[in-house]
Scaffold this active site. Structure first.
Site, mmCIF file in Angstrom:
data_model
loop_
_atom_site.group_PDB
_atom_site.id
_atom_site.type_symbol
_atom_site.label_atom_id
_atom_site.label_comp_id
_atom_site.label_asym_id
_atom_site.label_seq_id
_atom_site.Cartn_x
_atom_site.Cartn_y
_atom_site.Cartn_z
ATOM 1 N N GLN A 99 11.681 -4.870 6.356
ATOM 2 C CA GLN A 99 10.898 -3.633 6.347
ATOM 3 C C GLN A 99 12.088 -2.427 6.262
ATOM 4 O O GLN A 99 11.306 -1.398 5.496
ATOM 5 C CB GLN A 99 9.667 -3.437 7.725
ATOM 6 C CG GLN A 99 8.684 -3.631 7.980
ATOM 7 C CD GLN A 99 7.459 -3.163 6.871
ATOM 8 O OE1 GLN A 99 7.562 -3.564 5.965
ATOM 9 N NE2 GLN A 99 6.893 -2.262 8.032
ATOM 10 N N GLY A 152 0.832 1.243 13.456
ATOM 11 C CA GLY A 152 0.247 -0.970 13.481
ATOM 12 C C GLY A 152 0.954 -1.302 14.322
ATOM 13 O O GLY A 152 -0.532 -1.472 15.083
ATOM 14 N N GLY A 203 0.552 -1.298 -0.365
ATOM 15 C CA GLY A 203 0.341 0.151 0.051
ATOM 16 C C GLY A 203 0.888 0.971 0.046
ATOM 17 O O GLY A 203 0.682 2.006 -0.860
ATOM 18 N N PHE A 204 1.681 0.912 0.998
ATOM 19 C CA PHE A 204 2.704 2.048 1.135
ATOM 20 C C PHE A 204 1.945 3.305 1.384
ATOM 21 O O PHE A 204 2.607 4.718 0.396
ATOM 22 C CB PHE A 204 3.394 2.649 0.081
ATOM 23 C CG PHE A 204 4.035 1.108 -0.255
ATOM 24 C CD1 PHE A 204 5.198 0.827 -0.038
ATOM 25 C CD2 PHE A 204 4.058 0.049 -1.483
ATOM 26 C CE1 PHE A 204 5.515 -0.825 0.387
ATOM 27 C CE2 PHE A 204 4.259 -0.857 -1.580
ATOM 28 C CZ PHE A 204 4.957 -1.900 -0.833
ATOM 29 N N PRO A 233 12.924 -10.407 14.094
ATOM 30 C CA PRO A 233 14.386 -10.081 13.277
ATOM 31 C C PRO A 233 14.076 -10.076 11.718
ATOM 32 O O PRO A 233 14.500 -9.117 10.916
ATOM 33 C CB PRO A 233 15.861 -10.499 13.996
ATOM 34 C CG PRO A 233 14.928 -11.282 14.872
ATOM 35 C CD PRO A 233 13.635 -11.194 14.751
ATOM 36 N N GLY A 283 2.055 -6.927 4.124
ATOM 37 C CA GLY A 283 2.765 -7.280 3.946
ATOM 38 C C GLY A 283 4.328 -6.797 5.299
ATOM 39 O O GLY A 283 4.936 -7.216 4.597
ATOM 40 N N GLY A 295 8.105 0.625 9.983
ATOM 41 C CA GLY A 295 7.390 0.549 8.859
ATOM 42 C C GLY A 295 8.088 1.835 7.905
ATOM 43 O O GLY A 295 8.613 1.527 6.681
ATOM 44 N N GLU A 296 8.207 2.681 8.409
ATOM 45 C CA GLU A 296 8.748 4.489 7.688
ATOM 46 C C GLU A 296 9.816 5.167 7.597
ATOM 47 O O GLU A 296 10.136 5.490 6.181
ATOM 48 C CB GLU A 296 8.111 5.189 7.522
ATOM 49 C CG GLU A 296 6.413 4.970 6.633
ATOM 50 C CD GLU A 296 5.140 5.781 7.557
ATOM 51 O OE1 GLU A 296 4.760 5.223 8.570
ATOM 52 O OE2 GLU A 296 4.458 6.359 6.636
#
Lengths: 183, 333, 706
Positions: C605, C519, C247-248, C599, C477, C671-672
Site C-alpha cells: 500500500q 477502511g 479504484g483510487f 507488513p 486490492g 492507503g493514501e
C-alpha cells in the site's frame, strides 16, 4: 421493454460469423466468432476464459497478455479469426490443477500485486521474459548487444515494462521475476 | 467497427490482386496498428486480406545491385529482427531502435512492413470525434492550436503537424534502407527516405505507395558507418512510450575526421527526418560538441516551433550531440 | 438491530505478522472474477451496452437518429432521453442521465446501444447519429476565471480559515516566499475499467428488485445512492463487488454508467445487461482530480520559524455537480505558524465531474506547500529537514487539540539517516554523474486518520472452532480481506485459518466505502466490536449458530485529539543534461501510521502510494482542449502512468507504534499517505539537481531544457 424504446426490426444475425478452433489452456475449443472479434473478446466473451484482462483494449497496458504459440502476445490487438488453429496459454493454464507455476508462487511470495487485475498478464509476460532471456534476446537496456543476456534488475524492469500496474506493485513484481529467473 | 470480410492470402500475387481490385480492402499484418484503428473507427475497411502467412519471414544476406545487403522479409517480427545476430553486429542502430519501441509483447506481434507503415499517434487523429485532415481530408487540423507537445517542428504544413511514430523507420532512414514493394505493375525498390512523405496539402497520404502496393521486404546495405551506429530515444517514460525526439546516427571516422555520417531524427516531422544539412556540416570535420551543435543548428534553421514544441530544438541539440560524441568514442560528460 | 459496542484493545497475535493475501491464488491465475466477468460465468445471456457520448461541451441534443444503428445486425435497442425510464430523483446532475436533451459537458452520456455482442454494440454506438444545438462553453481553468466560494470543501470542511493577522505577519517577516504552484487534471485510471452487470427482477413489487455486480469501492454506497435515483429503496438493490481491479477514489461513488446499466437493463428486463466502460470513456465519465492553482505565501523569521502562512486555492468544478477539492486543508495543521489563512474558490466550468482521487486535497495541497517549504529553506539558508523540525507545533494549529500521535520529526530523522541525507551538498546543481545532474529532495506527508459511520459486522459460530465473519466492505486490492481475517482472528482469539470472512455484498452487514484511508479503521473496529461482544455473550465455546451483529462505539480519540498520520519522503532525482529527462533512482518514505497490521500488504500500500506519487510527479496530465472541453489525452499511451522501468529503488518503512486510542487494533490507515508529498520531494530533488525550480506538475523533460 419500456414504451418508446426504439428496437431493431431485423433481430439478431451477424453476417460475418465464422468458426475457428483454438487450443486454450490445453483444451481444444471450437467457437463461432464475428470476423471483428478480437482474440481477447473471443476468450472472455465467447469462451468465458476471463483470466486475460481487458485494461485498455488498445495495446497500451498489457493486461490481456497470454502466451500465444509459446510467446507473450497481446490479445486485444489480434483478430481471433487470424489466429485460427493457434495455441493460447493463459495464467490460469500455467497452473496445473492445484499446483501454481513457479512464477505465480514467486508473485505470491513477494506480493507482486494488489488488486490482481494486471496480474495474469504480468505472470504470462514474466514467463515470456524468462524464455526470451534464455534465447539471448537483448533489450533496450542491454549494454552490449552481442553479449549474453544477464537478467539484472534493470533488464527485468525494462522487459516487464509492457505491463502497467496502477497499484504500483513493481518492486514486488521485480523481486518475483528475479526469484523465478534464478529458479 | 464495420462488418468485415476476412481473407487469408496464400501468396503475394493473390494478396496484391485482392487489395488492388477493392478500394475497401486493406492488408492485415501484425495487426497492432490496424486492429487499434478498426476499434477506434479510424479505418473502416470492408475486407481484410491477411498477409501474415506469405512466407516473408526470412532474414538473409544477398547481393544487391549496389553491393551486399541484408534482406529482411516484411513479416519478420520486430523482436526477431532486433535479436538477429547480423542486425546486432552490423546494424546496431536498427536493433536499438526496435528495442526502444513499444513493448516486448508488441514487438512479437508487429511486423517489419507494418512498423514502416504505422500511422501517427497524434491524439486528434486517434479520436474520430475531432477534426483531422489526415483522417478526414478537409475537416481541419485540431492539433494546430490544440494539444501539440508531440507535433512536428520540421516539414509540417498548415494542414497537418503530425509526426511519424516509428523508431525502426528512423533507423532505416539513417541506414539508407530500400523497401521492396510489390504492386500491380510488379516489383519495385523504393528508398525508405522516399517512402514517407511530408504532409503538404495531402496529409491523408502517409507514403508514396499506391493502394494495393504490398511491402514484401527491406534491404539494408552493409556499410562501415552502419557498424558504428546507435539510436537514442528521448521520452517521458523510461519505456513503453513514443519518442519526444529520437536520433539515429551512424559514423565512420578517418582518424579524427568524419568520413561518413548519417543522422536521422524521429518525433520531429511527418516522416523520419534525415538531417542532411547536419551531415554535410560535419563531414570532413572532427566531432566535438561545438561542431555537432553547429551542424544541428544548420539543420534546424528551417524549424518552426510553437510554445508547446519549442523544447524539441534544445532536446535535439543535446540528444544529437551526446549520440555523436559517444559514437566518436569521446566521453561526452 | 445491532448494538453499538465499546471496544478494548486487541492483543496482537496475527496482527503485525505476515499473512499472504487470502485471495492470492485466485489473482495470480486470473480465476478471480471482476464485475463484468460475472456475466461471462452466469447463464443469463446478457446484452452488451455501449455508451454514446456527446461531442459538444454544452447545448442540447437536437436530433438523435438511431436508424442506422438499429439496422446493424445484432443491435437490439437504442435508448435516449426520449425513451429511457424516468428517474425518480434527478438532483444529482451526474447521475441524472437520459432524462432531458441538455448536454452539460463533452463526453456526457446521450444514448445507450444494446446489442447481442460487444462488436455489434460498439458499431451500433458509432452509427447513432446525433446533432446538437451548441452553446458557448467555458472549459479552461485560468487565473482570471470568475469564481465562487463553495459552502464547504470535500468532504465537509470549512472553505476558508483565518487565524491571526496574516498580512501583518507576512509584512513583518524576515524571509518571505510568495509563489504560485499548479497541478494538472489527473485521472485515477485503475487497471480495471469501471463496469456494471445489471438485472431487474420480472416482478418488481417487493424484495430485491435490481441486482448489480459493480466494480465499486462500496456496495452499500451504490445501493444507497442509485436506489433512490431509480425510485427504489436501498434495500431493493443488491450490489456485489467480488473483486475490484483498483479504484483510487474513482469507484468510491457510483458514476453515470451505473445508472446507464440500470436503465438499459430496465428496458429489457428481466434480461441482464453488461456495461464495460472503455478506457477512453473513463476520461469523461468516472471522475478525476481537478487541476489546482495554489497561491502560497510563507513568512519566517531569520531562524526559519514561520510567522505567517497563506494558502489560497483556485480550482474548478463542473456545472452539473459541485466537487470542491480541499487542497489547502493540510496547510491548516501542518506547521506552527501563528497566523494562517486558507481559502478555496471554484470556477464553474462546462466539464466532466471531478471527484475523489487518492488523497484528494492533501496530494495537490502538499505539492504546493512542501515545494514552498523547500524554497523557504533555501531562502533561510537552512537544511530543509531542519526547517521542518523548527516548525513543529505543540498542538494542532487548526483545532487547538493535542495530537493523538505526531511523529513527523521521527520520520524525518529516520529517513534522513537511512537515506544518507547528511552527505547532501547544500548548493543546488553541484553534482553531475556522467550524463546526469544528481540531486536529493525531501518533503513531509500527512493524512488524517478517519473512521466512517454506518458499519456493522456479524460474527457467527460455525462449529468445530470455526467462525463466520461478515461485513459488506470491498477489497479493491488493499488487502482488506486478508487484514480483516487477521483482525477477526485476534479479536476472537483464534487462528486466521479458523475465520471464514465474507465481504462485498449488500446482503451482508452494512459497510462504509473503501476510501479516505478509513477502511481498515472503520471495518476493523467494527469486526472487533462484534467479536468482543460475541465472546461476552457466548463465551469461549459457543454453540454452532450463535451469532452477534454489532457496530463499534466511537473511541475517545475521535473527539478529544487531532488524529493524523505523518511521513517523510526522500528522493534522489537525476536530470539528463542533454535531454532533460528525469529519472528517480531512489525514493524512500518513512511513516508513522499506527500499528501496521500486515507488513506485506502494508508495504504494498505504501509503496503503491509512492509509485503513484512518482507517476504524478513525472508524467500525469490530462490535457483538456479548451476549444472543445474534451480531454484529448484519453488513453494510456497519451496519459502516461509510471511503467515498470520508471520505478527503481522505491521503499517504505514505518515506525514501530500502536495507536490504541484511535482503534482497538492500534492502526490508523495507510492507503493514501504514500502519494502525499511525493511529487514535492521529486520536484525538490530536481531543483537540487539542476537549480531549475519547477512549480507545476508534471516534471517533464521540456521544463529542464532552455
Amino acid at each position: 421493454m419500456g414504451e418508446g424504446v426504439r428496437r431493431a426490426a431485423s433481430g439478431y444475425g451477424v453476417r460475418m460469423d465464422t468458426t475457428i478452433e483454438l487450443t486454450v489452456d490445453g483444451h481444444r475449443r471450437q467457437l463461432t466468432v464475428d470476423t471483428r472479434t478480437t482474440l481477447l473478446d473471443a476468450l472472455r466473451e465467447r469462451l468465458a476464459v476471463t483470466s486475460p484482462k481487458k485494461g485498455c483494449d488498445h495495446g497500451q497496458c498489457g493486461s490481456c497478455t497470454v502466451l500465444l504459440d509459446g510467446r507473450r502476445h497481446l490479445t486485444c490487438l489480434a483478430l481471433a479469426v487470424a489466429f485460427d488453429g493457434s495455441e493460447v496459454v493463459t495464467a490460469e493454464g500455467l497452473a496445473a490443477d492445484d499446483a501454481l507455476h513457479h512464477v505465480q508462487e514467486a508473485f505470491l511470495e513477494h506480493d507482486g500485486y494488489q488488486c490482481g487485475y494486471c496480474t495474469p498478464g504480468q505472470v504470462c509476460s514474466a514467463v515470456g521474459v524468462l524464455d526470451e532471456a534464455k534465447q539471448g534476446h537483448p533489450s533496450h537496456v542491454t549494454e552490449d548487444l552481442e553479449a549474453d543476456v544477464e537478467l539484472t534488475d534493470d533488464e527485468i524492469r525494462e522487459r516487464m515494462s509492457g505491463n502497467l500496474c496502477r497499484c504500483g506493485a513493481y518492486p514486488g513484481i521485480l523481486a518475483a521475476v528475479k526469484e523465478a529467473a534464478g529458479a | 467497427m464495420r462488418e468485415l470480410d476476412y481473407v487469408r492470402a496464400s501468396d503475394v500475387e493473390e494478396a496484391v490482386a485482392l487489395v488492388s481490385g477493392d478500394p475497401d480492402a486493406r492488408y492485415l499484418g501484425g495487426g497492432t496498428n490496424l486492429v487499434d484503428h478498426l476499434k477506434l473507427g479510424i479505418a473502416r475497411p470492408a475486407r481484410l486480406v491477411d498477409v501474415g502467412r506469405l512466407g516473408l519471414d526470412g532474414v538473409e544476406e544477398q547481393d544487391g545491385p549496389d553491393g551486399r545487403v541484408l534482406h529482411v522479409g516484411a513479416n519478420v517480427r520486430n523482436s526477431d529482427l532486433a535479436a538477429h545476430p547480423v542486425v546486432r553486429s552490423a546494424f546496431p542502430v536498427l536493433s536499438r531502435a526496435l528495442l526502444s519501441g513499444a513493448s516486448g509483447q508488441l514487438r512479437h506481434q508487429a511486423s517489419t512492413g507494418g512498423n514502416l507503415l504505422q500511422r501517427t499517434r497524434c491524439v486528434y487523429f486517434q479520436d474520430v470525434t475531432t477534426p483531422c485532415n489526415k483522417r478526414e481530408p478537409g475537416s481541419g487540423c485540431s492539433a494546430v492550436g490544440g494539444y501539440g507537445r508531440q507535433d512536428a517542428v520540421l516539414g509540417a504544413s498548415e494542414h497537418c503537424v503530425a509526426t511519424h511514430p516509428s523508431d525502426m523507420a528512423v533507423a532505416m532512414a539513417a541506414l539508407d534502407a530500400v523497401v521492396v514493394v510489390r504492386g500491380r505493375q510488379g516489383e519495385r525498390r523504393v528508398p525508405v527516405r522516399e517512402l514517407h512523405r511530408l504532409p503538404g496539402d495531402r496529409p491523408d497520404l502517409d507514403t508514396t505507395l499506391e493502394h494495393g502496393d504490398l511491402v514484401t521486404g527491406v534491404e539494408l546495405p552493409f556499410t562501415d558507418a552502419a557498424r558504428c551506429s546507435t539510436y537514442l530515444k528521448v521520452r517521458d517514460r523510461a519505456s513503453y512510450a513514443f519518442a519526444l525526439v529520437s536520433v539515429a546516427a551512424a559514423l565512420e571516422l578517418d582518424g579524427d575526421v568524419v568520413r561518413d555520417v548519417r543522422i536521422a531524427w524521429g518525433g520531429v516531422a511527418h516522416k523520419p527526418w534525415r538531417a542532411t544539412a547536419a551531415e554535410e556540416a560535419l563531414t570532413g570535420r572532427a566531432v566535438d560538441e561545438d561542431a555537432v551543435r553547429a551542424a544541428v543548428d544548420a539543420e534546424l534553421a528551417a524549424a518552426r516551433t510553437t510554445d508547446q514544441t519549442a523544447y524539441k530544438l534544445p532536446m535535439l541539440r543535446g540528444a544529437t550531440t551526446r549520440t555523436l560524441l559517444r559514437l566518436a568514442g569521446k566521453d561526452p560528460s | 438491530m445491532s448494538t453499538r459496542t465499546s471496544t478494548t484493545p486487541v492483543t496482537p497475535r496475527s496482527m503485525g505478522t505476515r499473512l499472504d493475501r487470502v485471495d492470492g491464488p485466485e489473482k495470480v491465475t486470473g480465476r478471480a472474477t471482476y464485475a463484468v466477468e460475472s456475466a461471462a460465468h452466469d447463464t443469463g445471456d446478457p446484452l452488451h451496452v455501449w455508451l454514446v457520448q456527446s461531442t459538444v461541451a454544452k447545448g442540447e441534443v437536437e436530433r438523435l437518429d438511431p436508424a442506422a444503428a438499429l439496422a446493424h445486425p445484432g443491435v437490439v435497442a437504442v435508448l435516449d432521453h426520449t425513451s429511457a425510464m424516468r428517474l425518480a430523483d434527478t438532483d444529482d446532475g451526474e447521475l441524472a442521465i437520459l432524462q432531458d436533451p441538455r448536454v452539460h459537458f463533452r463526453g456526457q452520456v446521450v444514448a445507450l446501444v444494446l446489442a447481442e455482442t460487444s462488436e455489434a454494440a460498439r458499431e451500433g454506438a458509432a452509427l447513432v447519429e446525433v446533432s446538437y444545438r451548441e452553446e458557448p462553453h467555458e472549459a479552461e481553468l485560468r487565473e482570471d476565471n470568475a469564481t465562487y466560494r463553495p459552502e464547504t470543501v470535500n468532504p465537509a470542511m470549512d472553505t476558508d480559515t483565518e487565524d491571526g493577522d496574516v498580512d501583518a505577519a507576512l509584512a513583518g517577516a524576515a524571509v518571505l516566499v510568495e509563489q504560485t504552484y499548479r497541478t494538472p487534471h489527473e485521472h485515477n485510471n485503475p487497471m480495471e475499467p469501471h463496469a456494471t452487470v445489471a438485472r431487474w427482477a420480472q416482478d418488481g413489487t417487493s424484495g430485491e428488485v435490481l441486482d448489480l455486480v459493480d466494480s465499486t469501492q462500496g456496495v452499500h454506497g451504490v445501493a444507497q445512492t442509485v436506489g433512490p435515483v431509480l425510485g427504489l429503496e436501498a434495500t431493493q438493490v443488491r450490489v456485489r463487488a467480488p473483486y475490484v481491479g483498483g479504484g483510487f477514489g474513482s469507484k468510491g461513488q457510483p458514476h453515470a454508467h451505473v445508472v446507464a446499466a440500470a436503465l438499459a437493463a430496465h428496458a429489457v428486463r428481466p434480461r441482464p445487461v453488461r456495461l464495460a466502460v472503455t478506457r477512453q470513456q473513463m476520461f469523461a465519465l468516472t471522475g478525476y482530480r481537478t487541476a489546482t492553482i495554489s497561491h502560497v505565501r510563507l513568512g519566517a523569521d531569520a531562524d526559519g520559524r514561520l510567522v505567517g502562512l497563506e494558502h489560497r486555492v483556485q480550482e474548478q468544478t463542473s456545472a452539473v455537480k459541485e466537487f470542491a477539492e480541499q487542497t489547502a486543508s493540510p496547510s491548516r495543521m501542518m506547521y506552527a505558524a501563528p497566523a494562517r489563512r486558507t481559502s478555496h474558490r471554484l470556477a464553474v466550468l462546462d466539464v466532466a465531474v471531478p471527484s475523489w482521487m487518492r488523497a484528494p486535497g492533501e496530494m495537490p495541497g502538499m505539492f504546493a506547500g512542501e515545494v514552498a517549504m523547500d524554497e523557504l529553506a533555501l531562502a533561510c539558508g537552512l537544511d530543509p529537514v531542519e526547517l521542518r523540525l523548527r516548525n513543529e507545533p505543540d498542538l494542532d494549529p487548526e483545532t487547538g487539540k493535542p495530537f493523538d500521535v505526531r511523529r513527523l520529526p521521527d520520520c524525518l530523522r529516520r529517513g534522513a539517516e537511512r537515506f544518507g541525507w547528511a552527505d547532501r551538498p547544500r548548493e543546488p546543481r553541484s553534482r553531475r554523474v556522467g550524463d546526469w545532474w544528481v540531486g536529493t529532495g525531501v518533503a513531509a506527508a500527512t493524512y488524517p486518520a478517519m473512521k466512517m459511520p454506518g458499519n456493522e459486522a456479524r460474527v457467527t459460530a460455525l462449529g468445530g472452532g470455526r467462525y463466520g465473519v461478515a461485513i459488506g466492505c470491498v477489497d479493491i486490492g488493499t488487502g482488506a480481506r486478508t487484514v480483516l481475517t487477521q483482525i477477526a482472528a485476534d479479536a476472537l482469539g483464534v487462528d486466521p485459518g479458523a475465520v471464514d470472512l465474507e465481504v462485498a455484498d449488500t446482503r451482508l452487514p452494512s459497510a462504509s466505502v473503501a476510501g479516505g484511508s478509513s477502511g481498515t479503521s472503520s471495518w476493523g473496529s467494527t469486526v472487533v466490536a462484534a467479536a468482543q461482544r460475541f465472546r461476552e455473550e457466548h463465551g469461549p465455546d459457543p454453540a454452532a449458530g450463535a451469532e452477534v451483529t454489532a457496530s463499534a462505539a466511537k473511541s475517545p480519540a475521535e473527539t478529544e485529539t487531532a488524529n493524523h498520520s505523518f511521513g517523510a519522503v526522500f528522493c534522489e532525482a537525476r536530470v539528463n543534461r542533454w535531454t532533460g529527462e528525469v529519472r528517480v533512482p531512489r525514493l524512500l518514505g518513512v511513516y508513522s501510521v499506527g500499528r501496521v497490521l500486515n507488513p506485506v500488504t502494508a508495504r504494498s500500500q505504501l509503496v503503491g502510494g509512492l509509485v503513484m506519487g512518482l507517476s504524478a510527479a513525472l508524467f500525469e496530465e490530462s490535457w483538456r482542449d479548451p476549444r472543445t472541453g474534451h480531454v484529448v489525452t484519453q488513453d494510456l499511451a497519451s496519459y502516461h502512468v509510471a511503467a515498470h522501468a520508471d520505478v527503481l529503488d522505491v521503499d517504505a518503512e514505518w515506525l514501530e507504534e500502536s495507536d490504541e486510542a484511535f482503534t482497538p487494533m492500534g492502526s490508523r490507515g495507510i492507503g493514501e499517505i504514500g502519494i502525499v508529498g511525493t511529487a514535492a520531494a521529486v520536484a525538490n530533488a530536481t531543483h537540487h539537481a539542476t537549480g531549475v525550480r519547477v512549480r507545476e506538475l508534471p516534471l517533464t523533460p521540456d521544463r529542464f531544457l532552455s
